[in-house]
Design a protein around this motif. Structure first.
Motif, PDB file in Angstrom:
ATOM      1  N   ASN A 451       0.682  -1.172   0.070  1.00 19.61           N
ATOM      2  CA  ASN A 451       0.027   0.040  -0.024  1.00 19.61           C
ATOM      3  C   ASN A 451       1.036   1.140   0.022  1.00 19.61           C
ATOM      4  O   ASN A 451       1.852   1.253   0.627  1.00 19.61           O
ATOM      5  N   LYS A 467      -9.537   0.981  -7.355  1.00 21.99           N
ATOM      6  CA  LYS A 467      -8.223   1.602  -7.139  1.00 21.99           C
ATOM      7  C   LYS A 467      -7.759   2.020  -5.753  1.00 21.99           C
ATOM      8  O   LYS A 467      -6.611   1.670  -5.459  1.00 21.99           O
ATOM      9  N   HIS A 468      -8.705   2.589  -5.096  1.00 18.86           N
ATOM     10  CA  HIS A 468      -8.485   3.201  -3.747  1.00 18.86           C
ATOM     11  C   HIS A 468      -9.007   2.163  -2.584  1.00 18.86           C
ATOM     12  O   HIS A 468      -9.967   1.727  -2.612  1.00 18.86           O
ATOM     13  N   GLY A 469      -8.144   2.101  -1.639  1.00 16.40           N
ATOM     14  CA  GLY A 469      -8.334   1.538  -0.259  1.00 16.40           C
ATOM     15  C   GLY A 469      -9.173   2.625   0.631  1.00 16.40           C
ATOM     16  O   GLY A 469      -8.470   3.856   0.311  1.00 16.40           O
ATOM     17  N   PRO A 483      -8.403  -2.003  -1.798  1.00 14.31           N
ATOM     18  CA  PRO A 483      -9.149  -1.575  -2.815  1.00 14.31           C
ATOM     19  C   PRO A 483      -9.997  -2.695  -3.338  1.00 14.31           C
ATOM     20  O   PRO A 483     -10.641  -2.343  -4.182  1.00 14.31           O
ATOM     21  N   GLN A 484      -9.493  -4.043  -3.127  1.00 18.62           N
ATOM     22  CA  GLN A 484     -10.239  -5.193  -4.023  1.00 18.62           C
ATOM     23  C   GLN A 484     -11.337  -5.437  -3.482  1.00 18.62           C
ATOM     24  O   GLN A 484     -12.155  -6.066  -3.957  1.00 18.62           O
ATOM     25  N   TYR A 520      -7.494   7.837   2.157  1.00 19.60           N
ATOM     26  CA  TYR A 520      -7.397   6.806   1.229  1.00 19.60           C
ATOM     27  C   TYR A 520      -5.977   6.392   0.457  1.00 19.60           C
ATOM     28  O   TYR A 520      -5.290   7.275   0.944  1.00 19.60           O
ATOM     29  N   SER A 522      -3.921   3.532  -2.340  1.00 23.33           N
ATOM     30  CA  SER A 522      -3.797   2.578  -3.614  1.00 23.33           C
ATOM     31  C   SER A 522      -2.822   1.539  -3.196  1.00 23.33           C
ATOM     32  O   SER A 522      -2.008   1.665  -2.248  1.00 23.33           O
TER      33      SER A 522
END
Length: 529
Positions: A451, A467-469, A483-484, A520, A522
């Motif tokens: 990350n 794209k973002h967590g 993000p997934q 946030y 990525s």
């Protein structure tokens, strides 16, 4: 009229409890003859016996802190001795006991006595008056409430063991109540500078109090070995979190399980001080419950565990760096110095990704058989990129279903070390799942997420699903989603925000509230085929 009387009486009680009261010069011992033997020779001989039976373990550094139980010696002394035996060969000028009040809670601060000393049958231990005065100068955090110290045993029961092991020292005993976030942070900042080579911290706590007498029976209906296994797992999960010095994880564990760990406040304070100090290694020394001999777990069971934290001796010289590490330093440092913002982690090549996946797979294969297994790192091609520090998560899935997911939200370890740390944690420390067993390993797929640093989210429209967590903070509640996750769940942006709220134990709409903070980031995500 009656309400006025109640308010008046309550006011008298609070004044008696919290206003500056002239305490006696020596704090008298109240537990002798009840919690431990009253005679000097009898008590000394008893502790000697417990210490002689305890095993001295080899540790990588010097002990800086202990977590020790405080129940009566007939029940808890063997576990206490397991902790205090590790102090053999070490000396301290000061001991700070982090305890709590069994008689009163809800005052939201930390109480201490500015007396001359604490008395036990083995003699009187002097107080570090200078430190006590310094602490009491911070009146928004520290107070002196003599009434709640009068018959308190969570600190007193530690002192005879300290007298037999540390011997010549001064002490300060702190009764830690439940603290709000601001007070906790202030307490950590104030106490942290006292954590030095001449000071030992001791956090006092027993573990789960199970049974009807404690109003805690979440496994009602289970009996015998099945109930014992549940209680043991509950306590051992807590001990593993403590040993990892994970203060946020410990608070989350308490909130999630409701575990009746009486000293949760002093333990959390110690863990937060250790986190700020950095570099401490925790190890569980011993554990059992009061019912392990009787077998009657349903009615009255208390767990007892001991943890030691060590740090490298301050006199140790750093190991000389090899040429590759020197080259890595020159490559990384200019990049950091040129920007006020922490840089993103390196983009790994396909070969580097496969190296990490192979390391994680090999490590998982061995630790399910031997949790103390240490891999031969020389077998892996650890490039300079893999030695850079980064935030990193390891996710385990079994037949397509989540089996464990743990990670570092801060860049605290080199990437290859973080992979091993979090492979272990995902397999054994995810509180949502039982430990991974050897028979499951062939069916488990490993996924690694590296990350970027989290950045404050100013506009929710900036969130790009896939794209973002997200990370959410509100008071003590904190949650993270990779993000997934929204992609796997089929969520849109608003559902993603609701999901991160639920992950943190908050209402679905908490992300809209003014005191909620969102971040946030990525990820570079790769997994086994």
């Amino acid at each position: 009229m009656r309400n006025t009387l109640y308010i008046y009486l309550a006011s008298l009680l609070m004044n008696a409890l919290f206003l500056s009261i002239r305490a006696e010069d020596i704090h008298p011992c109240s537990g002798a003859g009840f919690w431990f033997p009253a005679g000097k020779q009898e008590l000394s001989a008893a502790i000697d016996g417990y210490l002689n039976e305890a095993k001295k373990k080899e540790t990588a550094g010097s002990p800086i802190a202990l977590i020790s139980p405080h129940a009566g010696y007939k029940n808890a002394a063997p576990v206490m001795a397991a902790a205090y035996r590790q102090l053999e060969g070490h000396s301290y000028k000061r001991v700070i006991i982090l305890a709590f009040s069994h008689s009163l809670s809800g005052f939201g601060k930390i109480s201490l006595l500015p007396v001359e000393g604490y008395e036990t049958p083995l003699g009187t231990v002097p107080i570090d008056k200078k430190m006590a005065e310094e602490l009491l100068s911070h009146s928004d955090v520290f107070i002196s409430a003599p009434a709640i110290h009068m018959r308190e045993h969570s600190d007193e029961n530690q002192i005879p063991f300290l007298q037999k092991t540390v011997k010549d020292f001064k002490m300060v005993s702190l009764l830690v109540d439940s603290l709000n976030k601001e007070t906790m942070n202030k307490a950590v900042d104030i106490l942290y500078p006292y954590m030095d080579k001449d000071t030992l911290f001791v956090a006092s706590t027993d573990l789960t109090h199970y049974g009807f007498a404690y109003d805690y029976s979440p496994f009602e209906g289970l009996k015998g070995k099945e109930l014992a296994a549940k209680i043991h797992k509950l306590d051992k999960d807590a001990l593993e979190i403590m040993a990892s010095a994970d203060a946020d994880g410990f608070r989350e564990y308490i909130n999630r399980t409701g575990a009746t760990i009486c000293g949760r406040n002093p333990v959390e304070l110690l863990l937060r001080i250790l986190k700020k100090q950095g570099g401490a290694k925790g190890e569980i020394l011993q554990y059992y419950t009061s019912a392990d001999k009787s077998g009657d777990y349903a009615h009255l069971t208390v767990g007892y565990g001991a943890v030691i934290f060590t740090a490298p001796a301050q006199s140790e010289e750093p190991k000389p760096k090899n040429e590759e590490e020197k080259k890595m330093d020159t490559e990384v440092k200019p990049k950091i110095e040129k920007t006020d913002e922490e840089p993103d982690p390196p983009i790994l090549t396909e070969t580097e990704q496969q190296t990490l996946l192979r390391l994680s797979r090999d490590y998982l294969h061995e630790i399910v058989k031997d949790r103390k297994f240490k891999p031969d790192i020389s077998k892996y091609d650890l490039t300079p990129s893999l030695k850079q520090k980064s935030r990193l998560f390891v996710t385990l899935t079994k037949d397509g279903e989540l089996r464990g997911c743990i990670g570092h939200v801060e860049a605290i370890a080199p990437i290859y070390e973080a992979v091993m740390d979090n492979t272990y944690s995902a397999a054994f420390r995810d509180p949502r799942f039982p430990p991974v067993e050897a028979a499951e390993v062939p069916r488990i797929r490993i996924e690694i997420s590296i990350n970027t640093p989290q950045r404050r989210l100013k506009d929710i429209n900036d969130i790009i699903v896939g794209k973002h967590g997200l990370i959410i903070e509100k008071g003590w509640n904190r949650g993270l989603l990779l993000p997934q996750v929204p992609v796997e769940q089929g969520w849109n942006r608003e559902q993603f925000l609701e999901g991160i709220c639920r992950k943190a134990g908050l209402p679905r709409g908490a992300w809209k509230e003014k005191d909620t903070i969102l971040y946030y980031y990525s990820s570079q995500v790769f997994h086994e085929k």
